[in-house]
Structure formats: structure tokens, C-alpha cells
Design a protein around this motif. Structure first.
Motif, PDB file in Angstrom:
ATOM      1  N   GLY A 251     -13.412  -9.917 -14.958  1.00 53.84           N
ATOM      2  CA  GLY A 251     -12.821 -10.403 -16.197  1.00 53.84           C
ATOM      3  C   GLY A 251     -11.310 -10.540 -16.111  1.00 53.84           C
ATOM      4  N   SER A 252     -10.660  -9.518 -15.583  1.00 57.68           N
ATOM      5  CA  SER A 252      -9.199  -9.532 -15.477  1.00 57.68           C
ATOM      6  C   SER A 252      -8.715  -9.971 -14.101  1.00 57.68           C
ATOM      7  CB  SER A 252      -8.645  -8.134 -15.777  1.00 57.68           C
ATOM      8  OG  SER A 252      -9.113  -7.197 -14.807  1.00 57.68           O
ATOM      9  N   GLY A 253      -9.596  -9.893 -13.103  1.00 58.36           N
ATOM     10  CA  GLY A 253      -9.180 -10.182 -11.732  1.00 58.36           C
ATOM     11  C   GLY A 253      -8.408  -9.046 -11.116  1.00 58.36           C
ATOM     12  N   ASN A 254      -8.485  -7.865 -11.740  1.00 53.25           N
ATOM     13  CA  ASN A 254      -7.750  -6.705 -11.242  1.00 53.25           C
ATOM     14  C   ASN A 254      -8.642  -5.784 -10.426  1.00 53.25           C
ATOM     15  OD1 ASN A 254      -5.502  -7.652 -12.557  1.00 53.25           O
ATOM     16  ND2 ASN A 254      -5.703  -6.285 -14.312  1.00 53.25           N
ATOM     17  N   LEU A 255      -8.004  -4.957  -9.642  1.00 58.88           N
ATOM     18  CA  LEU A 255      -8.698  -4.024  -8.761  1.00 58.88           C
ATOM     19  C   LEU A 255      -8.504  -2.605  -9.290  1.00 58.88           C
ATOM     20  CD1 LEU A 255     -10.250  -4.276  -6.005  1.00 58.88           C
ATOM     21  CD2 LEU A 255      -8.098  -3.630  -4.896  1.00 58.88           C
ATOM     22  N   LEU A 256      -9.574  -1.819  -9.293  1.00 55.67           N
ATOM     23  CA  LEU A 256      -9.478  -0.406  -9.627  1.00 55.67           C
ATOM     24  C   LEU A 256      -9.453   0.397  -8.339  1.00 55.67           C
ATOM     25  CD1 LEU A 256     -11.941   0.109 -12.632  1.00 55.67           C
ATOM     26  CD2 LEU A 256      -9.460  -0.168 -12.691  1.00 55.67           C
ATOM     27  N   ALA A 257      -8.522   1.332  -8.249  1.00 59.72           N
ATOM     28  CA  ALA A 257      -8.386   2.187  -7.074  1.00 59.72           C
ATOM     29  C   ALA A 257      -8.509   3.635  -7.518  1.00 59.72           C
ATOM     30  CB  ALA A 257      -7.041   1.952  -6.388  1.00 59.72           C
ATOM     31  N   LEU A 258      -9.481   4.346  -6.946  1.00 63.49           N
ATOM     32  CA  LEU A 258      -9.765   5.730  -7.320  1.00 63.49           C
ATOM     33  C   LEU A 258      -9.216   6.679  -6.270  1.00 63.49           C
ATOM     34  CD1 LEU A 258     -11.347   7.730  -9.206  1.00 63.49           C
ATOM     35  CD2 LEU A 258     -13.310   7.378  -7.679  1.00 63.49           C
TER      36      LEU A 258
ATOM     37  N   HIS B 265      -2.873  -8.589  -9.688  1.00 68.69           N
ATOM     38  CA  HIS B 265      -3.174  -9.522  -8.596  1.00 68.69           C
ATOM     39  C   HIS B 265      -2.277  -9.297  -7.384  1.00 68.69           C
ATOM     40  CE1 HIS B 265      -5.130 -12.602 -11.571  1.00 68.69           C
ATOM     41  NE2 HIS B 265      -5.391 -11.355 -11.878  1.00 68.69           N
ATOM     42  N   SER B 266      -1.102  -8.744  -7.588  1.00 66.30           N
ATOM     43  CA  SER B 266      -0.189  -8.492  -6.470  1.00 66.30           C
ATOM     44  C   SER B 266      -0.353  -7.089  -5.903  1.00 66.30           C
ATOM     45  CB  SER B 266       1.262  -8.694  -6.927  1.00 66.30           C
ATOM     46  OG  SER B 266       1.621  -7.724  -7.908  1.00 66.30           O
ATOM     47  N   GLY B 267      -1.278  -6.299  -6.469  1.00 67.90           N
ATOM     48  CA  GLY B 267      -1.490  -4.937  -5.989  1.00 67.90           C
ATOM     49  C   GLY B 267      -0.584  -3.911  -6.626  1.00 67.90           C
ATOM     50  N   ARG B 268       0.115  -4.297  -7.710  1.00 70.26           N
ATOM     51  CA  ARG B 268       1.034  -3.369  -8.378  1.00 70.26           C
ATOM     52  C   ARG B 268       0.286  -2.588  -9.464  1.00 70.26           C
ATOM     53  NH1 ARG B 268       4.597  -3.653 -12.993  1.00 70.26           N
ATOM     54  NH2 ARG B 268       3.587  -5.625 -13.512  1.00 70.26           N
ATOM     55  N   PRO B 269       0.444  -1.261  -9.500  1.00 70.89           N
ATOM     56  CA  PRO B 269      -0.195  -0.470 -10.560  1.00 70.89           C
ATOM     57  C   PRO B 269       0.329  -0.871 -11.933  1.00 70.89           C
ATOM     58  CG  PRO B 269       0.545   0.945  -8.767  1.00 70.89           C
ATOM     59  CD  PRO B 269       1.153  -0.401  -8.526  1.00 70.89           C
TER      60      PRO B 269
ATOM     61  N   ASP C 156       0.817  -1.213   0.000  1.00 72.77           N
ATOM     62  CA  ASP C 156       0.000   0.000   0.000  1.00 72.77           C
ATOM     63  C   ASP C 156       0.851   1.264   0.000  1.00 72.77           C
ATOM     64  OD1 ASP C 156      -2.141  -1.707   0.051  1.00 72.77           O
ATOM     65  OD2 ASP C 156      -2.515  -1.494   2.199  1.00 72.77           O
ATOM     66  N   ARG C 157       2.035   1.195   0.609  1.00 76.59           N
ATOM     67  CA  ARG C 157       2.925   2.374   0.612  1.00 76.59           C
ATOM     68  C   ARG C 157       3.432   2.685  -0.791  1.00 76.59           C
ATOM     69  NH1 ARG C 157       4.551   0.597   5.892  1.00 76.59           N
ATOM     70  NH2 ARG C 157       6.104  -0.814   5.012  1.00 76.59           N
ATOM     71  N   GLU C 158       3.407   1.711  -1.677  1.00 75.01           N
ATOM     72  CA  GLU C 158       3.901   1.919  -3.035  1.00 75.01           C
ATOM     73  C   GLU C 158       2.817   2.438  -3.983  1.00 75.01           C
ATOM     74  OE1 GLU C 158       5.673  -1.757  -4.190  1.00 75.01           O
ATOM     75  OE2 GLU C 158       7.250  -1.658  -2.668  1.00 75.01           O
ATOM     76  N   LEU C 159       1.594   2.609  -3.468  1.00 77.22           N
ATOM     77  CA  LEU C 159       0.535   3.218  -4.272  1.00 77.22           C
ATOM     78  C   LEU C 159       0.765   4.732  -4.286  1.00 77.22           C
ATOM     79  CD1 LEU C 159      -2.641   1.274  -3.085  1.00 77.22           C
ATOM     80  CD2 LEU C 159      -1.307   0.918  -5.163  1.00 77.22           C
ATOM     81  N   PHE C 160       1.111   5.275  -5.427  1.00 74.61           N
ATOM     82  CA  PHE C 160       1.523   6.680  -5.488  1.00 74.61           C
ATOM     83  C   PHE C 160       0.321   7.615  -5.640  1.00 74.61           C
ATOM     84  CE2 PHE C 160       2.308   4.361  -9.410  1.00 74.61           C
ATOM     85  CZ  PHE C 160       1.469   5.000 -10.305  1.00 74.61           C
TER      86      PHE C 160
END
Length: 306
Positions: free
Chosen positions: A232-239, A251-255, A216-220
Motif C-alpha cells: 500500500g505504501s511501498g515501504n519496508l518494515l525492518a524488525l 523508498h530510499s531506506g530512511r526510517p 544500511d549503516r544509518e539504520l540505528f
């Protein structure tokens, strides 16, 4: 002609330090690196992800008629093919069409500060109470005209309580039965909750809460205002409202891709989104977004020539 005196070393060091602080605060280098990775990405990488750079705005800043409160959060109902949101000044559950038309509003009783809502299954939603860090599973149908928190299953996490910097976003992965919960900031966190909502009432409630502070610290971004899970992709969108940015996380939380919400960019926005508060995707890959004060957006993916 007088000789120019060299700038003092201390002054130069101060300028360098100030520049470093500015770059770090605005995550300039991180965003530039992501842009470079997007540019260098292969077609196969783009095809197996949502790939936000390919999205363009179709409905921009549409005012939601008949609503005098500010919306927070967004969730897609694949059965009714509508969107849900919540208001927190006079708490209500709001239902919208996929074109941003107000369909109905249901009062929420006993919800102190609802900030997020997520679709779980037909007729089942989860609503967050931000300050109490409480998750409430509710049931609705065509005849629902009031939702009382006391009538439904609840889970209070109370992780790092910090005023109104609590739970701001929800996303649900139906295949893995896990609920993602975003803490807005101070510190910014994405929690993974397993075991809630409780499905089998014949068995004891067993809740597991997972987190990854290093990830989470690496989310800029400066904050998190909403989440959405793309099955469909198994990915998460973060707003992020403050960063005016939508991120796609693998899947690993990497942008892995991004969509700027500033005007004049490749998304086609004429003006920057003022305060993005909710994001949702439908089963066709369209992206919906709401912003204070009651503005509705629709983004569709375009075919980009390689």
C-alpha cells in the motif's frame, strides 16, 4: 571546611568519552531524532505511510499451542489468508491462522538452517537457508506433506559468509518483482535481488543483487531479524530483536516511523517482546509478529485524534 579538589581533566574526558560510547551504542540520539520527526510530522505524511506510532497491540504474547519448536520469520498469504513461518531445529514450514492458531506443519528436507520465508504468488514461497545464504523457491498446495530442497529452484549468494549471522529476513515487492534479503549483522545489510525467483524458464537466468552500505549503516538498530514489504505504501518494515524495535523505511531506506517492542510504552504492550523473530502485514494493514519462544502478537492501527 576543606576545599573540594576539582576533578582531574583526564577523568572528565574519560567520562565524556564513555558517555559518547553509550549514546552511540544504544543509538539514543538517532532514536530521539526520529521521535521528534514523528511528533512534528504532518497528517498527510501519516496518511500515506503505515505510520507505526498509531498501532496498538490487540493480541499479546499468545502461546501457539501444539508447537514445541521456536519460530523464525513470518509471511502473509493473501489467498489462503494465513501466515507462514519456519522452524530450524527440526526444519518445518509452519502455517498459522491470523489469530495465531497452528494449522499445519510441513517437514523441510535438505534445508540446513531455514530462517525466513516469504510469499511470492499463490502456492509459491521462498525459504532462506541462513548459513549457506541460499534462497529456495518452493511450491505448496493442500496436499503437500514434505518439501525437499533438491526438488526446487535455488540461488546461492554467499555474500560475506559469517557463520549464523546470515540471511534472517525476506520481503517481496510483487509490483517491481524484487526480493529484499536481510543479513542479520556483522555487517547488517539489506540486499535487493532481482531475477529470482526465475519466472520465465524459457529465458536465461539473469540475477542482479543491489546493496547500499551507506544507507544500511544509518539504520540505528543492532541487528535485523525480519523484513516485510507493505504494498500500500511501498515501504519496508525492518524488525530488530536486539533493539526491540520495528522500523518503517521509506523508498530510499530512511526510517520514518517506529514501534517500540518494550513493555509499558504507547503500543499498549504490558511486557517487552522477548525475542522478536518475524513480522508480516496483511492487506488490511494489520501487523503480525512472532517471538521466541512461540509467542504470537497482533497489532492494529487506531484512529488518533489530531
Amino acid at each position: 571546611m576543606p576545599r573540594l579538589r576539582p576533578l582531574p581533566t583526564v577523568f572528565l574526558l574519560g567520562l565524556c568519552a564513555l558517555g559518547a560510547v553509550v549514546l552511540h551504542h544504544w543509538h539514543v540520539l538517532d532514536r530521539a531524532l526520529l521521535g521528534y520527526r514523528e511528533w512534528r510530522s504532518s497528517e498527510s505524511v501519516r496518511d500515506r505511510n503505515l505510520w507505526l506510532p498509531d498501532y496498538r497491540v490487540e493480541i499479546e504474547a499468545k502461546s501457539i499451542d501444539g508447537l514445541d519448536q521456536e519460530l523464525s520469520a513470518l509471511a502473509f498469504d493473501p489467498v489462503r489468508r494465513t501466515l507462514y513461518s519456519v522452524t530450524n531445529r527440526n526444519p518445518e514450514l509452519i502455517e498459522l491462522s491470523l489469530q495465531g492458531k497452528l494449522l499445519r506443519r510441513i517437514p523441510l528436507q535438505g534445508f540446513g538452517d531455514p530462517e525466513a520465508v516469504e510469499y511470492i504468488a499463490p502456492g509459491i514461497l521462498v525459504i532462506t537457508d541462513e548459513r549457506l545464504q541460499r534462497l529456495v523457491k518452493v511450491r505448496i498446495d493442500e496436499h503437500t506433506d514434505l518439501l525437499r530442497a533438491e526438488d526446487f529452484q535455488q540461488l546461492s549468494l554467499a555474500i560475506g559468509l559469517n557463520g549464523n549471522k546470515g540471511f534472517e529476513g525476506l520481503a517481496y515487492d510483487s509490483s517491481e518483482k524484487r526480493l529484499f534479503v536481510a543479513k542479520e549483522r556483522d555487517p547488517l545489510r539489506i540486499f535487493e535481488v532481482r531475477g529470482f525467483p526465475h519466472e520465465d524458464t524459457g529465458k536465461p537466468l539473469a540475477v542482479e543483487v543491489l546493496s547500499d552500505p551507506q544507507r544500511d549503516r544509518e539504520l540505528f538498530v543492532h541487528d535485523l531479524s525480519s523484513l516485510d514489504f507493505d504494498s500500500g505504501s511501498g515501504n519496508l518494515l525492518a524488525l530488530s530483536d536486539e533493539s526491540r524495535l520495528l522500523l518503517e523505511l521509506d523508498h530510499s531506506g530512511r526510517p520514518i516511523s517506529s514501534l517500540s517492542l518494550r513493555g509499558g510504552g504507547r503500543s499498549g504492550l504490558k511486557r517487552s517482546v522477548p525475542q522478536a523473530e518475524g513480522v508480516a502485514t496483511d492487506d488490511m494493514g494489520n501487523i503480525y509478529l512472532v517471538s521466541e519462544p512461540n509467542l504470537f502478537y497482533l497489532f492494529r492501527k487506531i484512529v488518533v485524534a489530531q
